[in-house]
Design a protein around this motif. Sequence first.
Motif, PDB file in Angstrom:
ATOM      1  N   ALA A 251      -5.429  13.236  14.666  1.00 31.63           N
ATOM      2  CA  ALA A 251      -6.799  12.857  14.280  1.00 31.63           C
ATOM      3  C   ALA A 251      -7.295  13.660  13.078  1.00 31.63           C
ATOM      4  CB  ALA A 251      -7.740  13.052  15.466  1.00 31.63           C
ATOM      5  N   ASN A 252      -6.675  14.801  12.825  1.00 28.16           N
ATOM      6  CA  ASN A 252      -7.104  15.654  11.702  1.00 28.16           C
ATOM      7  C   ASN A 252      -6.242  15.470  10.446  1.00 28.16           C
ATOM      8  OD1 ASN A 252      -9.193  16.955  13.210  1.00 28.16           O
ATOM      9  ND2 ASN A 252      -7.616  18.188  14.237  1.00 28.16           N
ATOM     10  N   ALA A 253      -5.351  14.503  10.467  1.00 32.46           N
ATOM     11  CA  ALA A 253      -4.469  14.280   9.321  1.00 32.46           C
ATOM     12  C   ALA A 253      -5.279  13.866   8.093  1.00 32.46           C
ATOM     13  CB  ALA A 253      -3.436  13.214   9.650  1.00 32.46           C
ATOM     14  N   PHE A 254      -4.827  14.322   6.940  1.00 34.27           N
ATOM     15  CA  PHE A 254      -5.446  13.919   5.671  1.00 34.27           C
ATOM     16  C   PHE A 254      -4.505  12.941   4.987  1.00 34.27           C
ATOM     17  CE2 PHE A 254      -5.459  14.442   1.051  1.00 34.27           C
ATOM     18  CZ  PHE A 254      -6.788  14.140   0.757  1.00 34.27           C
ATOM     19  N   PHE A 255      -5.015  11.771   4.596  1.00 33.51           N
ATOM     20  CA  PHE A 255      -4.156  10.838   3.878  1.00 33.51           C
ATOM     21  C   PHE A 255      -4.962  10.032   2.862  1.00 33.51           C
ATOM     22  CE2 PHE A 255      -5.502   8.644   7.716  1.00 33.51           C
ATOM     23  CZ  PHE A 255      -5.813   7.357   7.283  1.00 33.51           C
ATOM     24  N   VAL A 256      -4.254   9.620   1.829  1.00 32.78           N
ATOM     25  CA  VAL A 256      -4.829   8.809   0.753  1.00 32.78           C
ATOM     26  C   VAL A 256      -4.044   7.512   0.680  1.00 32.78           C
ATOM     27  CG1 VAL A 256      -5.286   8.649  -1.733  1.00 32.78           C
ATOM     28  CG2 VAL A 256      -5.525  10.844  -0.555  1.00 32.78           C
ATOM     29  N   VAL A 257      -4.755   6.384   0.545  1.00 35.06           N
ATOM     30  CA  VAL A 257      -4.111   5.080   0.455  1.00 35.06           C
ATOM     31  C   VAL A 257      -4.452   4.456  -0.899  1.00 35.06           C
ATOM     32  CG1 VAL A 257      -3.786   2.832   1.537  1.00 35.06           C
ATOM     33  CG2 VAL A 257      -4.435   4.800   2.938  1.00 35.06           C
ATOM     34  N   THR A 258      -3.441   3.993  -1.615  1.00 37.93           N
ATOM     35  CA  THR A 258      -3.665   3.335  -2.904  1.00 37.93           C
ATOM     36  C   THR A 258      -2.906   2.006  -2.946  1.00 37.93           C
ATOM     37  OG1 THR A 258      -1.749   4.369  -3.992  1.00 37.93           O
ATOM     38  CG2 THR A 258      -3.848   5.563  -4.079  1.00 37.93           C
TER      39      THR A 258
ATOM     40  N   LEU B 257      -0.297   1.435  10.380  1.00 37.11           N
ATOM     41  CA  LEU B 257       0.001   2.809   9.981  1.00 37.11           C
ATOM     42  C   LEU B 257      -1.267   3.660  10.000  1.00 37.11           C
ATOM     43  CD1 LEU B 257       1.810   5.029   9.062  1.00 37.11           C
ATOM     44  CD2 LEU B 257       1.723   4.152   6.729  1.00 37.11           C
ATOM     45  N   LYS B 258      -2.350   3.107   9.508  1.00 41.17           N
ATOM     46  CA  LYS B 258      -3.608   3.853   9.479  1.00 41.17           C
ATOM     47  C   LYS B 258      -4.025   4.287  10.886  1.00 41.17           C
ATOM     48  CE  LYS B 258      -8.539   3.184   8.694  1.00 41.17           C
ATOM     49  NZ  LYS B 258      -9.593   2.207   8.352  1.00 41.17           N
ATOM     50  N   GLU B 259      -4.032   3.349  11.817  1.00 40.50           N
ATOM     51  CA  GLU B 259      -4.431   3.672  13.190  1.00 40.50           C
ATOM     52  C   GLU B 259      -3.398   4.548  13.878  1.00 40.50           C
ATOM     53  OE1 GLU B 259      -7.424   2.994  14.560  1.00 40.50           O
ATOM     54  OE2 GLU B 259      -7.834   2.390  12.489  1.00 40.50           O
ATOM     55  N   GLY B 260      -2.118   4.347  13.540  1.00 39.64           N
ATOM     56  CA  GLY B 260      -1.068   5.182  14.121  1.00 39.64           C
ATOM     57  C   GLY B 260      -1.232   6.639  13.720  1.00 39.64           C
ATOM     58  N   ILE B 261      -1.588   6.878  12.465  1.00 42.11           N
ATOM     59  CA  ILE B 261      -1.824   8.244  11.995  1.00 42.11           C
ATOM     60  C   ILE B 261      -2.975   8.881  12.764  1.00 42.11           C
ATOM     61  CG2 ILE B 261      -2.563   9.641  10.016  1.00 42.11           C
ATOM     62  CD1 ILE B 261      -1.143   7.581   8.214  1.00 42.11           C
ATOM     63  N   HIS B 262      -4.058   8.114  12.932  1.00 43.28           N
ATOM     64  CA  HIS B 262      -5.219   8.641  13.660  1.00 43.28           C
ATOM     65  C   HIS B 262      -4.877   8.984  15.113  1.00 43.28           C
ATOM     66  CE1 HIS B 262      -8.273   8.406  10.648  1.00 43.28           C
ATOM     67  NE2 HIS B 262      -8.149   7.097  10.462  1.00 43.28           N
ATOM     68  N   GLU B 263      -4.033   8.151  15.734  1.00 43.13           N
ATOM     69  CA  GLU B 263      -3.661   8.386  17.125  1.00 43.13           C
ATOM     70  C   GLU B 263      -2.775   9.623  17.263  1.00 43.13           C
ATOM     71  OE1 GLU B 263      -4.419   6.953  20.066  1.00 43.13           O
ATOM     72  OE2 GLU B 263      -5.949   5.792  19.013  1.00 43.13           O
ATOM     73  N   ILE B 264      -1.859   9.814  16.331  1.00 35.41           N
ATOM     74  CA  ILE B 264      -0.926  10.941  16.402  1.00 35.41           C
ATOM     75  C   ILE B 264      -1.599  12.243  15.988  1.00 35.41           C
ATOM     76  CG2 ILE B 264       1.223  11.896  15.467  1.00 35.41           C
ATOM     77  CD1 ILE B 264       2.167   8.955  15.096  1.00 35.41           C
TER      78      ILE B 264
ATOM     79  N   LYS C 157       0.846  -1.191   0.000  1.00 36.03           N
ATOM     80  CA  LYS C 157       0.000   0.000   0.000  1.00 36.03           C
ATOM     81  C   LYS C 157       0.880   1.239   0.000  1.00 36.03           C
ATOM     82  CE  LYS C 157      -3.815  -2.383   0.496  1.00 36.03           C
ATOM     83  NZ  LYS C 157      -4.771  -2.530  -0.623  1.00 36.03           N
ATOM     84  N   ALA C 158       0.427   2.247  -0.723  1.00 38.37           N
ATOM     85  CA  ALA C 158       1.146   3.526  -0.739  1.00 38.37           C
ATOM     86  C   ALA C 158       0.305   4.563   0.006  1.00 38.37           C
ATOM     87  CB  ALA C 158       1.401   3.974  -2.171  1.00 38.37           C
ATOM     88  N   PHE C 159       0.900   5.186   1.020  1.00 41.58           N
ATOM     89  CA  PHE C 159       0.238   6.223   1.814  1.00 41.58           C
ATOM     90  C   PHE C 159       0.757   7.599   1.391  1.00 41.58           C
ATOM     91  CE2 PHE C 159      -0.952   2.763   4.466  1.00 41.58           C
ATOM     92  CZ  PHE C 159      -1.939   3.201   5.356  1.00 41.58           C
ATOM     93  N   TYR C 160      -0.150   8.548   1.199  1.00 41.25           N
ATOM     94  CA  TYR C 160       0.201   9.953   0.976  1.00 41.25           C
ATOM     95  C   TYR C 160      -0.442  10.747   2.106  1.00 41.25           C
ATOM     96  CZ  TYR C 160       1.501   8.260  -3.642  1.00 41.25           C
ATOM     97  OH  TYR C 160       2.081   7.564  -4.670  1.00 41.25           O
ATOM     98  N   ILE C 161       0.384  11.352   2.954  1.00 44.73           N
ATOM     99  CA  ILE C 161      -0.107  11.912   4.221  1.00 44.73           C
ATOM    100  C   ILE C 161       0.196  13.402   4.307  1.00 44.73           C
ATOM    101  CG2 ILE C 161      -0.067  11.645   6.734  1.00 44.73           C
ATOM    102  CD1 ILE C 161       1.471   8.903   6.097  1.00 44.73           C
ATOM    103  N   VAL C 162      -0.823  14.180   4.659  1.00 42.75           N
ATOM    104  CA  VAL C 162      -0.657  15.608   4.952  1.00 42.75           C
ATOM    105  C   VAL C 162      -1.045  15.801   6.416  1.00 42.75           C
ATOM    106  CG1 VAL C 162      -1.364  17.962   4.425  1.00 42.75           C
ATOM    107  CG2 VAL C 162      -1.205  16.266   2.576  1.00 42.75           C
ATOM    108  N   THR C 163      -0.104  16.262   7.233  1.00 48.32           N
ATOM    109  CA  THR C 163      -0.355  16.341   8.666  1.00 48.32           C
ATOM    110  C   THR C 163       0.404  17.507   9.296  1.00 48.32           C
ATOM    111  OG1 THR C 163      -0.052  15.169  10.771  1.00 48.32           O
ATOM    112  CG2 THR C 163       1.514  14.677   9.015  1.00 48.32           C
ATOM    113  N   GLU C 164      -0.108  17.975  10.416  1.00 45.33           N
ATOM    114  CA  GLU C 164       0.593  19.000  11.190  1.00 45.33           C
ATOM    115  C   GLU C 164       1.592  18.371  12.149  1.00 45.33           C
ATOM    116  OE1 GLU C 164      -2.296  21.403  13.115  1.00 45.33           O
ATOM    117  OE2 GLU C 164      -3.046  22.309  11.263  1.00 45.33           O
ATOM    118  N   GLU C 165       1.526  17.040  12.268  1.00 43.30           N
ATOM    119  CA  GLU C 165       2.452  16.317  13.151  1.00 43.30           C
ATOM    120  C   GLU C 165       3.446  15.515  12.305  1.00 43.30           C
ATOM    121  OE1 GLU C 165       2.597  16.727  16.266  1.00 43.30           O
ATOM    122  OE2 GLU C 165       0.690  17.710  16.714  1.00 43.30           O
ATOM    123  N   GLU C 166       4.056  16.215  11.365  1.00 40.94           N
ATOM    124  CA  GLU C 166       4.955  15.554  10.404  1.00 40.94           C
ATOM    125  C   GLU C 166       6.085  14.797  11.100  1.00 40.94           C
ATOM    126  OE1 GLU C 166       8.371  16.875   7.220  1.00 40.94           O
ATOM    127  OE2 GLU C 166       6.642  18.212   7.465  1.00 40.94           O
TER     128      GLU C 166
END
Length: 293
Positions: free
Chosen positions: A277-284, A268-275, A215-224
């Motif tokens: 919650a407002n992160a935007f990401f796309v999974v392909t 990774l999906k749940e880890g992003i949500h925990e770190i 899976k490829a994750f593309y993540i936009v977050t304030e907690e980079e």
Amino acid sequence: MKLFSKSQDFKILDQIYSKSSIKRHIQFIIGCLLIAISYNLFLVPNNIVAGGVGGLAIIVNYLINIDNSIFIFIVDVLLLILSYFLLGTKKTKATILGSILFPIFVNLTSNIGTIIEIDTNQLLLISVFGGVVYGFGAGMIYKAGFTTGGTDIINQILSKYLKISIGNSMLYCDGTIVLLTAFIFGPTHFMYSIIVLYVISYMSDRVILGVSDSKAFYIVTEEEKKIKEYILKYLNHGVTVFNAKGGYAKEKENVLMCVLPTKDYYRLKEGIHEIDANAFFVVTDAYEVFGGE
């Protein structure tokens, strides 16, 4: 900026195809044979139409009793002549082999039903297995860079002269052939034809693209920083940072890109949500991954 001229584009394609010419032709022949077997074993005896000239042959055979392989060959030859005048020599050459070989294989496998007996009462199983075998063969042919001619030529002509996409031309052409099934064989056979078409499409895609195990994750977050650390230290996977700019707010931001095995998708999906919650990401799906460590 254009990196290659049109002539250079063709040279690159020729180099790609010439590297594995024998392998590609063997793959193409096996694909044609699989389609012909599926056609005569599953589709023809049950009047299931999966589009194309082969599907049209089933309809015509039912109405005026003409041999399927002969009808396919005649129509393919006529379409090759049409292709020569409307599409040019180069595109016509690419369809000659398939246009000739497919009806030959249809003729050679026409009696396969007497060797392998299939219970015609199980139309759902017939539709699924017929679609799987047909789609596998079609995928091998497309992956080898060939086609079986027929309505592929019509699709290219419609696309060129009506200025529509190949996808839409396929929808109009093959859709019309399949729709005839409802009027000639009834709505039940029409529904089974739709099932076959879907399975063929799915299987051919799987053969061409393969089965995605990444899976490829593309993540936009304030907690980079925290998400990068989580990916690198706890998941033990690499991460790439892209500079980007928001289309609406015009603000500069970073995009994190990470490719990892499907088994780590949930972590990774749940880890992003925990770190964040407002992160935007796309999974392909990532069908092929090369390079890196």
